[in-house]
Design a protein around this motif. Structure first.
Motif, mmCIF file in Angstrom:
data_model
loop_
_atom_site.group_PDB
_atom_site.id
_atom_site.type_symbol
_atom_site.label_atom_id
_atom_site.label_comp_id
_atom_site.label_asym_id
_atom_site.label_seq_id
_atom_site.Cartn_x
_atom_site.Cartn_y
_atom_site.Cartn_z
ATOM 1 N N GLN A 206 10.366 0.893 -0.156
ATOM 2 C CA GLN A 206 11.112 2.106 -0.497
ATOM 3 C C GLN A 206 11.505 2.107 -1.957
ATOM 4 O O GLN A 206 11.849 1.064 -2.515
ATOM 5 C CB GLN A 206 12.380 2.192 0.348
ATOM 6 N N GLU A 207 11.463 3.288 -2.525
ATOM 7 C CA GLU A 207 11.801 3.383 -3.938
ATOM 8 C C GLU A 207 13.313 3.388 -4.136
ATOM 9 O O GLU A 207 14.045 4.082 -3.450
ATOM 10 C CB GLU A 207 11.209 4.663 -4.523
ATOM 11 N N LYS A 208 13.713 2.540 -5.059
ATOM 12 C CA LYS A 208 15.131 2.479 -5.390
ATOM 13 C C LYS A 208 15.226 2.221 -6.889
ATOM 14 O O LYS A 208 14.704 1.217 -7.378
ATOM 15 C CB LYS A 208 15.770 1.322 -4.612
ATOM 16 N N ASN A 209 15.859 3.104 -7.593
ATOM 17 C CA ASN A 209 15.935 2.999 -9.060
ATOM 18 C C ASN A 209 14.582 2.710 -9.701
ATOM 19 O O ASN A 209 14.389 1.684 -10.345
ATOM 20 C CB ASN A 209 16.924 1.904 -9.476
ATOM 21 N N GLU A 211 11.969 1.538 -8.620
ATOM 22 C CA GLU A 211 11.301 0.294 -8.247
ATOM 23 C C GLU A 211 11.098 0.306 -6.735
ATOM 24 O O GLU A 211 11.933 0.824 -6.006
ATOM 25 C CB GLU A 211 12.202 -0.880 -8.624
ATOM 26 N N LEU A 212 9.997 -0.288 -6.288
ATOM 27 C CA LEU A 212 9.798 -0.378 -4.843
ATOM 28 C C LEU A 212 10.481 -1.631 -4.312
ATOM 29 O O LEU A 212 10.282 -2.720 -4.833
ATOM 30 C CB LEU A 212 8.308 -0.416 -4.506
ATOM 31 N N LYS A 213 11.264 -1.447 -3.284
ATOM 32 C CA LYS A 213 11.964 -2.581 -2.666
ATOM 33 C C LYS A 213 11.439 -2.757 -1.246
ATOM 34 O O LYS A 213 11.081 -1.793 -0.581
ATOM 35 C CB LYS A 213 13.472 -2.298 -2.601
ATOM 36 N N TYR A 215 11.796 -3.616 2.710
ATOM 37 C CA TYR A 215 12.759 -3.589 3.812
ATOM 38 C C TYR A 215 12.054 -3.878 5.117
ATOM 39 O O TYR A 215 10.861 -3.616 5.262
ATOM 40 C CB TYR A 215 13.436 -2.216 3.913
ATOM 41 N N LYS A 230 18.051 -1.390 8.427
ATOM 42 C CA LYS A 230 16.978 -1.989 7.628
ATOM 43 C C LYS A 230 17.546 -3.123 6.802
ATOM 44 O O LYS A 230 18.594 -2.970 6.172
ATOM 45 C CB LYS A 230 16.389 -0.944 6.693
ATOM 46 N N PRO A 232 16.888 -5.888 3.692
ATOM 47 C CA PRO A 232 16.025 -6.173 2.553
ATOM 48 C C PRO A 232 15.333 -7.525 2.721
ATOM 49 O O PRO A 232 15.889 -8.434 3.347
ATOM 50 C CB PRO A 232 16.996 -6.215 1.368
ATOM 51 N N GLU A 247 22.232 -7.760 1.475
ATOM 52 C CA GLU A 247 22.344 -7.635 0.019
ATOM 53 C C GLU A 247 21.472 -8.655 -0.701
ATOM 54 O O GLU A 247 21.433 -9.813 -0.352
ATOM 55 C CB GLU A 247 23.799 -7.915 -0.407
ATOM 56 N N TYR A 249 19.768 -7.008 -3.849
ATOM 57 C CA TYR A 249 19.439 -6.264 -5.067
ATOM 58 C C TYR A 249 20.680 -5.787 -5.775
ATOM 59 O O TYR A 249 21.645 -5.418 -5.168
ATOM 60 C CB TYR A 249 18.561 -5.082 -4.700
#
Ligand SMILES: Nc1ncnc2c1ncn2[C@@H]1O[C@H](COP(=O)(O)OP(=O)(O)O)[C@@H](O)[C@H]1O
Ligand SMILES: [Mg+2]
Length: 249
Positions: A206-209, A211-213, A215, A230, A232, A247, A249
């Motif tokens: 998933q895109e976050k800021n 960037e792909l993270k 999950y 979900k 990480p 947590e 990121y």
């Protein structure tokens, strides 16, 4: 008195994961690991088999239908996993389901023929599982298995028969499958993998800021209390690590 049966758990070998599912996969179940390409399905399966042998002394079979056995071994080395060592000890068997399709003679001890039918495939897997007395099995992946069958539509028959055989043998199995957007609801390609699976784990990007993270979601796990959130995870130098506190990121 609590009369609930005690369920034996099979450790995933993935740090942070087992505590999300009460200590591990219920023994003798089939688990579907679904996600789009690059989400970590092969790594998840390889880690399950490798750590099973290394940490728990449980023999495992990895049927590779997307990459050659030697490529799998090489990639595993980048995580510091020495498959060959455990193959020599008879704790791991890799079944090469790829070399023959590209017309190369397989140098592997265990290899599938170019085209095969349902019964050939099942008989072969059964034989290898018996031979090393496997407790764990990975089939990577269901779509590439379907593609290799003489009749692709026979995949349903394979999955049903396979499931019955595996339950009888007491093996805990991971099937990987690709779905374009499993988190959105469509978990599997053939719509039947989740039906035979008693657990479904979805890997997602998933895109976050910008960037792909990564999950992970446990969509279903029979006989197990688990949350539906979900979590990480990362693919590190040592393989997959899940962060149950939610947590990193
Ligand atoms: N040694 C490594 N260290 C960190 N990340 C890695 C390493 N090897 C592979 N990866 C990551 O894992 C991804 C591939 O995962 P893989 O299990 O092959 O996915 P899938 O089978 O779902 O297509 C790569 O795209 C890369 O991001
Ligand atoms: Mg893969």
């Amino acid at each position: 008195m609590d009369n609930r049966p005690i369920i034996k758990r099979i450790k995933s070998g993935i740090p942070g994961f087992d505590e999300l599912i009460q200590g591990g996969f219920p023994e003798n179940t089939t688990i579907l690991v679904s996600g789009s390409t690059g989400t970590g399905k092969t790594t998840f399966g390889a880690q399950f088999v490798y750590m099973g042998a290394k940490e728990y002394g449980e023999p495992g079979v990895f049927v590779t239908l997307e990459e050659r056995a030697k490529d799998l071994r090489r990639e595993a080395k980048s995580f510091g996993w020495d498959f060959e060592k455990y193959e020599k000890e008879g704790l791991i068997a890799i079944v090469d389901g790829v070399s023959s399709t590209v017309g190369l003679p397989s140098e592997e001890r265990f290899a599938l023929e170019d085209r095969f039918n349902v019964d050939n495939f099942l008989r072969y897997v059964y034989k290898v599982v018996k031979q090393i007395n496997a407790k764990r099995l990975v089939i990577d992946s269901v779509p590439s298995l379907a593609f290799r069958l003489e009749e692709e539509k026979k995949i349903r028959e394979v999955l049903l028969k396979l499931n019955t055989i595996l339950l009888e043998m007491g093996v805990t199995t991971i099937l990987t499958t690709e779905a374009p957007d499993p988190a959105a609801g469509r978990i599997s390609r053939y719509g039947m993998e989740e039906y035979i699976s008693r657990g479904v784990v979805i890997l997602d990007l998933q895109e976050k800021n910008i960037e792909l993270k990564r999950y992970l979601l446990i969509r279903k796990m029979r006989e197990t209390k688990h949350s539906m959130r979900k979590y990480p995870f990362e693919i590190t130098d040592h393989g997959i690590v899940v962060y149950p506190s939610g947590e990193i990121y």
